[in-house]
Design a protein around this motif. Structure first.
Motif, PDB file in Angstrom:
ATOM      1  N   ARG A 288      55.204   7.624  93.571  1.00 20.25           N
ATOM      2  CA  ARG A 288      55.512   8.688  92.678  1.00 20.25           C
ATOM      3  C   ARG A 288      54.394   9.619  92.446  1.00 20.25           C
ATOM      4  NH1 ARG A 288      53.838   6.141  86.723  1.00 20.25           N
ATOM      5  NH2 ARG A 288      53.721   4.338  88.200  1.00 20.25           N
ATOM      6  N   TYR A 289      53.421   9.908  92.973  1.00 20.34           N
ATOM      7  CA  TYR A 289      52.556  10.844  93.001  1.00 20.34           C
ATOM      8  C   TYR A 289      52.361  11.722  94.168  1.00 20.34           C
ATOM      9  CZ  TYR A 289      51.704   8.517  88.473  1.00 20.34           C
ATOM     10  OH  TYR A 289      51.769   8.096  87.382  1.00 20.34           O
ATOM     11  N   LEU A 290      52.568  10.991  95.402  1.00 23.06           N
ATOM     12  CA  LEU A 290      52.548  11.736  96.430  1.00 23.06           C
ATOM     13  C   LEU A 290      53.738  12.474  97.228  1.00 23.06           C
ATOM     14  CD1 LEU A 290      49.489   9.682  98.323  1.00 23.06           C
ATOM     15  CD2 LEU A 290      49.459  11.710  96.991  1.00 23.06           C
ATOM     16  N   ASP A 291      54.849  11.841  96.874  1.00 22.88           N
ATOM     17  CA  ASP A 291      56.201  12.300  97.293  1.00 22.88           C
ATOM     18  C   ASP A 291      56.631  13.654  96.680  1.00 22.88           C
ATOM     19  OD1 ASP A 291      56.364  10.110  98.802  1.00 22.88           O
ATOM     20  OD2 ASP A 291      58.026   9.185  97.627  1.00 22.88           O
ATOM     21  N   THR A 292      57.207  14.461  97.760  1.00 24.41           N
ATOM     22  CA  THR A 292      57.716  15.710  97.392  1.00 24.41           C
ATOM     23  C   THR A 292      58.845  15.422  96.303  1.00 24.41           C
ATOM     24  OG1 THR A 292      57.172  16.748  99.240  1.00 24.41           O
ATOM     25  CG2 THR A 292      58.627  17.994  97.669  1.00 24.41           C
ATOM     26  N   MET A 293      58.843  16.304  95.068  1.00 23.53           N
ATOM     27  CA  MET A 293      59.853  16.140  94.149  1.00 23.53           C
ATOM     28  C   MET A 293      61.080  16.906  94.574  1.00 23.53           C
ATOM     29  SD  MET A 293      59.132  14.738  91.110  1.00 23.53           S
ATOM     30  CE  MET A 293      60.299  15.467  90.100  1.00 23.53           C
ATOM     31  N   PRO A 294      62.365  16.344  94.368  1.00 25.69           N
ATOM     32  CA  PRO A 294      63.491  17.068  94.862  1.00 25.69           C
ATOM     33  C   PRO A 294      63.678  18.384  94.247  1.00 25.69           C
ATOM     34  CG  PRO A 294      64.022  15.154  93.293  1.00 25.69           C
ATOM     35  CD  PRO A 294      62.446  15.004  93.680  1.00 25.69           C
ATOM     36  N   ASP A 295      64.355  19.387  94.544  1.00 27.33           N
ATOM     37  CA  ASP A 295      64.691  20.601  94.022  1.00 27.33           C
ATOM     38  C   ASP A 295      65.862  20.405  93.287  1.00 27.33           C
ATOM     39  OD1 ASP A 295      64.955  23.120  93.265  1.00 27.33           O
ATOM     40  OD2 ASP A 295      64.742  24.109  95.053  1.00 27.33           O
ATOM     41  N   THR A 296      65.694  20.404  91.938  1.00 27.13           N
ATOM     42  CA  THR A 296      66.799  20.191  90.937  1.00 27.13           C
ATOM     43  C   THR A 296      66.994  21.215  90.145  1.00 27.13           C
ATOM     44  OG1 THR A 296      65.422  19.125  89.551  1.00 27.13           O
ATOM     45  CG2 THR A 296      66.545  17.583  90.972  1.00 27.13           C
ATOM     46  N   ARG A 297      66.738  22.307  90.716  1.00 25.21           N
ATOM     47  CA  ARG A 297      66.491  23.580  89.612  1.00 25.21           C
ATOM     48  C   ARG A 297      68.094  24.087  89.081  1.00 25.21           C
ATOM     49  NH1 ARG A 297      62.017  27.683  92.279  1.00 25.21           N
ATOM     50  NH2 ARG A 297      60.295  26.015  92.702  1.00 25.21           N
ATOM     51  N   THR A 298      68.946  23.759  90.173  1.00 28.64           N
ATOM     52  CA  THR A 298      70.471  24.077  89.798  1.00 28.64           C
ATOM     53  C   THR A 298      70.973  23.128  88.811  1.00 28.64           C
ATOM     54  OG1 THR A 298      71.183  22.876  91.846  1.00 28.64           O
ATOM     55  CG2 THR A 298      70.546  25.213  92.214  1.00 28.64           C
ATOM     56  N   GLU A 299      70.525  22.167  88.675  1.00 27.61           N
ATOM     57  CA  GLU A 299      71.308  21.292  87.638  1.00 27.61           C
ATOM     58  C   GLU A 299      70.075  20.647  86.636  1.00 27.61           C
ATOM     59  OE1 GLU A 299      70.641  17.120  90.078  1.00 27.61           O
ATOM     60  OE2 GLU A 299      72.095  18.624  90.753  1.00 27.61           O
ATOM     61  N   LEU A 300      69.405  21.602  86.108  1.00 29.69           N
ATOM     62  CA  LEU A 300      68.392  21.266  84.925  1.00 29.69           C
ATOM     63  C   LEU A 300      69.098  21.249  83.699  1.00 29.69           C
ATOM     64  CD1 LEU A 300      65.485  22.961  86.189  1.00 29.69           C
ATOM     65  CD2 LEU A 300      65.602  20.694  86.290  1.00 29.69           C
ATOM     66  N   ASN A 301      70.106  20.149  83.203  1.00 29.14           N
ATOM     67  CA  ASN A 301      70.655  20.501  82.328  1.00 29.14           C
ATOM     68  C   ASN A 301      70.471  19.222  81.194  1.00 29.14           C
ATOM     69  OD1 ASN A 301      71.827  18.241  83.863  1.00 29.14           O
ATOM     70  ND2 ASN A 301      73.571  19.112  83.885  1.00 29.14           N
ATOM     71  N   ARG A 302      69.301  18.484  81.550  1.00 30.07           N
ATOM     72  CA  ARG A 302      68.802  17.438  80.421  1.00 30.07           C
ATOM     73  C   ARG A 302      67.375  17.521  80.411  1.00 30.07           C
ATOM     74  NH1 ARG A 302      71.442  13.473  83.752  1.00 30.07           N
ATOM     75  NH2 ARG A 302      69.602  12.576  83.701  1.00 30.07           N
ATOM     76  N   ALA A 303      66.815  16.931  79.439  1.00 33.65           N
ATOM     77  CA  ALA A 303      65.295  16.912  79.184  1.00 33.65           C
ATOM     78  C   ALA A 303      64.868  16.405  80.172  1.00 33.65           C
ATOM     79  CB  ALA A 303      64.995  16.201  77.706  1.00 33.65           C
ATOM     80  N   ASP A 304      65.362  15.143  80.684  1.00 35.00           N
ATOM     81  CA  ASP A 304      64.341  14.374  81.654  1.00 35.00           C
ATOM     82  C   ASP A 304      64.328  15.068  82.862  1.00 35.00           C
ATOM     83  OD1 ASP A 304      67.347  13.767  81.737  1.00 35.00           O
ATOM     84  OD2 ASP A 304      66.763  12.079  83.267  1.00 35.00           O
ATOM     85  N   LYS A 305      65.257  15.680  83.349  1.00 27.36           N
ATOM     86  CA  LYS A 305      65.260  16.332  84.713  1.00 27.36           C
ATOM     87  C   LYS A 305      64.203  17.473  84.487  1.00 27.36           C
ATOM     88  CE  LYS A 305      69.942  15.793  86.178  1.00 27.36           C
ATOM     89  NZ  LYS A 305      71.060  16.306  86.479  1.00 27.36           N
ATOM     90  N   ILE A 306      64.136  18.043  83.452  1.00 22.47           N
ATOM     91  CA  ILE A 306      63.057  19.315  83.186  1.00 22.47           C
ATOM     92  C   ILE A 306      61.739  18.724  83.386  1.00 22.47           C
ATOM     93  CG2 ILE A 306      62.299  20.969  81.471  1.00 22.47           C
ATOM     94  CD1 ILE A 306      65.077  21.493  80.776  1.00 22.47           C
ATOM     95  N   GLU A 307      61.578  17.558  82.555  1.00 22.74           N
ATOM     96  CA  GLU A 307      60.330  17.102  82.598  1.00 22.74           C
ATOM     97  C   GLU A 307      59.951  16.517  83.980  1.00 22.74           C
ATOM     98  OE1 GLU A 307      61.027  14.184  79.626  1.00 22.74           O
ATOM     99  OE2 GLU A 307      60.186  15.184  78.095  1.00 22.74           O
ATOM    100  N   ARG A 308      60.642  15.856  84.790  1.00 28.76           N
ATOM    101  CA  ARG A 308      60.452  15.389  86.141  1.00 28.76           C
ATOM    102  C   ARG A 308      60.119  16.747  86.897  1.00 28.76           C
ATOM    103  NH1 ARG A 308      65.350  13.546  88.430  1.00 28.76           N
ATOM    104  NH2 ARG A 308      64.207  12.967  90.385  1.00 28.76           N
ATOM    105  N   LEU A 309      60.838  18.010  86.795  1.00 27.94           N
ATOM    106  CA  LEU A 309      60.459  19.233  87.624  1.00 27.94           C
ATOM    107  C   LEU A 309      59.105  19.383  87.332  1.00 27.94           C
ATOM    108  CD1 LEU A 309      61.666  21.382  89.591  1.00 27.94           C
ATOM    109  CD2 LEU A 309      62.168  22.630  87.128  1.00 27.94           C
ATOM    110  N   LEU A 310      58.473  19.240  86.155  1.00 26.96           N
ATOM    111  CA  LEU A 310      57.273  19.958  85.908  1.00 26.96           C
ATOM    112  C   LEU A 310      56.180  19.013  86.745  1.00 26.96           C
ATOM    113  CD1 LEU A 310      57.542  20.576  82.122  1.00 26.96           C
ATOM    114  CD2 LEU A 310      57.053  22.249  83.854  1.00 26.96           C
TER     115      LEU A 310
END
Length: 517
Positions: free
Chosen positions: A25-47
């Motif tokens: 959860r804390y060491l893996d690279t976050m997936p790049d979801t910039r093109t589909e940031l259409n929900r609150a949970d995705k934006i919070e995960r991106l941060l």
């Protein structure tokens, strides 16, 4: 160092007893979801990806007076270590270097800006107010550490002309064009705007693991540091009071429990536990920095420790007993293991992966010493002495009054004094009470005498994290690096090399270089 068995074991990476929770959860690279940031949970995960994955400690610490040449014991075989010690431009070939740091800052700011843009496109819903606040704080913090590396220290005299960095407010994915560098003063103005807009929006309840995020206290700790650097002493103290309270300070790092730990790994694990009350925020970086503490030629050693840092005398007494046990060799590299390399295996078969170092940029101890500095500048000397004494005692030293602290750091070299007295004063001036040349007014007497006390305490607290470089820049402290052959090099107060050169790959697209190189 870790045994091979432990190094390759993910359970070891989890820092025992849940200090970091889930490793993935804390060491893996976050997936790049910039093109589909259409929900609150995705934006919070991106941060999660908007926090710096590299800090400047790997190339700023070895520019400071915390290191010496251990040439008789180590080969000069690491280019980044050599370049930092000699205050040279980076060749861009090391892992923890200016090029990677610039790229990291650029990427993290881009992630924060993408989150802000997506929130705006969703109509700035109430449920994303906290995410907006976090994005603003992430953008502000990254720009803060970014400009402090590549710009001269902020000051009210020249910062409106000094070159800073570009301040991006829209998402970008690749720097392929010349972008203007704003002045240091303008960058600081924009950082202040992001901080003031972001802090009221933070909601600690939104975080499942608050220690890895800008909680309200962490954000106000950052604001304390920022306004201190911004020379707004009253505002720095205001934010520090909101973090610490105005009474007796609690939750300073209790070093007595570290005395009971048996090895370096246990000490590091204790430092970075998420339930350590002194920790306000942790950042997981991808870094090889810890290797520099033990194997590089230019590093902290026993001589520096005994005269200027961990084992040096001060108003607290002969030395801090909690730092009696250092690791390494008294004749070579010597360190306290608050940082350790945590290796994440990404390919089990090939035995390859990513090295990580967990940093703690905001702690109760740091905020306390930032407030002590603000109090000195506000001429609240008793308040500063109270803060310093609280820190001394928490490290098993003794408390001291403002007058005692002032007297200790007051250097008077009188030619009529006995030789031993004059020599002691000269040593003090060369080690812990170096002349200060800030580009802001500092009064003679108590103010001038007490500021070295703050800088000395913070130097010990911040060993190995590179922020001594900030104080050297902010206070115009001249430092000398001496080679084991006897040759010396001095970094003067107004030396252009205090602002690191823009990496060659960034200059190649037209970004203006720093002058003088």
């Amino acid at each position: 160092m870790y045994t091979m068995k432990r190094l390759y074991r993910m359970a070891g990476l989890c820092l025992l007893a849940g200090a970091l929770g889930s490793c993935n959860r804390y060491l893996d690279t976050m997936p790049d979801t910039r093109t589909e940031l259409n929900r609150a949970d995705k934006i919070e995960r991106l941060l999660v990806s908007a926090y710096p994955t590299l800090l400047p400690m790997g190339f700023t610490e070895n520019r400071t007076d915390n290191v010496e040449d251990n040439g008789r014991l180590f080969e000069d075989n690491h280019i980044g270590n050599h370049e930092a010690f000699f205050w040279e431009s980076s060749s861009g070939t090391a892992w923890d270097d200016e090029t990677n740091f610039w790229s990291t800052c650029y990427s993290m700011v881009g992630t924060a800006n993408q989150a802000l843009k997506s929130i705006e496109e969703l109509g700035n819903p109430k449920e994303l107010e906290a995410a907006r606040g976090e994005a603003l704080l992430c953008r502000a913090y990254t720009n803060f550490i970014w400009v402090n590396v590549f710009g001269q220290a902020y000051n009210g005299r020249t910062s409106d002309k000094d070159l800073g960095i570009p301040y991006f407010t829209k998402p970008e994915t690749k720097l392929e064009r010349a972008v203007p560098r704003l002045s240091v003063a303008k960058v600081y103005e924009l950082i202040a705007k992001d901080i003031e807009e972001g802090i009221p929006l933070i909601n600690d309840d939104r975080y499942s693991k608050p220690i890895f995020h800008f909680t309200t206290r962490a954000a106000k700790a950052f604001a304390t540091q920022f306004y201190l650097y911004y020379e707004k002493w009253d505002k720095a103290k205001q934010y520090a009071d909101e973090v610490l309270g105005t009474g007796a300070v609690s939750n300073l790092r209790d070093m007595s429990k570290y005395d009971k730990l048996t090895n370096a790994d246990e000490i590091c694990h204790a430092y970075i536990r998420d339930d350590e009350p002194a920790n306000l925020m942790l950042i997981v970086t991808r870094s090889l920095w810890v290797r520099a503490l033990t194997s590089y030629r230019y590093a902290h050693n026993g001589h520096v420790a005994s005269t200027q840092t961990y084992r040096s005398p001060g108003p607290w007494g002969r030395y801090f007993p909690v730092y009696d046990r250092l690791f390494g060799s008294n004749n070579g590299a010597l360190y306290y293991p608050k940082y350790r390399e945590l290796f994440e295996i990404t390919d089990v078969v090939a035995r390859t992966g990513q090295p990580h170092v967990v940093a703690f940029p905001f702690t109760v101890d740091r905020v306390l010493l930032w407030r002590a500095e603000a109090r000195v500048m506000l001429s609240d000397f008793d308040g500063a002495a109270s803060d310093l004494s609280a820190w001394y005692v928490s490290k098993k030293g003794q408390a001291a009054t403002a007058q005692q602290i002032s007297d200790y750091y007051n250097v008077v070299i009188n030619p009529t004094d006995p030789d031993d007295v004059r020599e002691a004063m000269i040593r003090k001036q060369e080690t812990v009470s170096k002349p200060l040349h800030p580009k802001f007014d500092i009064a003679a007497g108590m103010q001038t005498n007490m500021m070295p006390a703050v800088l000395h305490a913070r130097r010990i607290l911040s060993m190995h994290d590179g922020t001594r470089w900030d104080d050297i820049k902010r206070y115009g402290i001249e430092i000398t690096h001496k080679l084991y052959t006897g040759e010396t090099m001095t970094l003067k107060t107004d030396d252009h090399r205090r602002a690191l050169q823009i990496p060659a790959s960034i200059r190649s697209v037209g970004v203006e270089p720093n002058p003088g190189y």
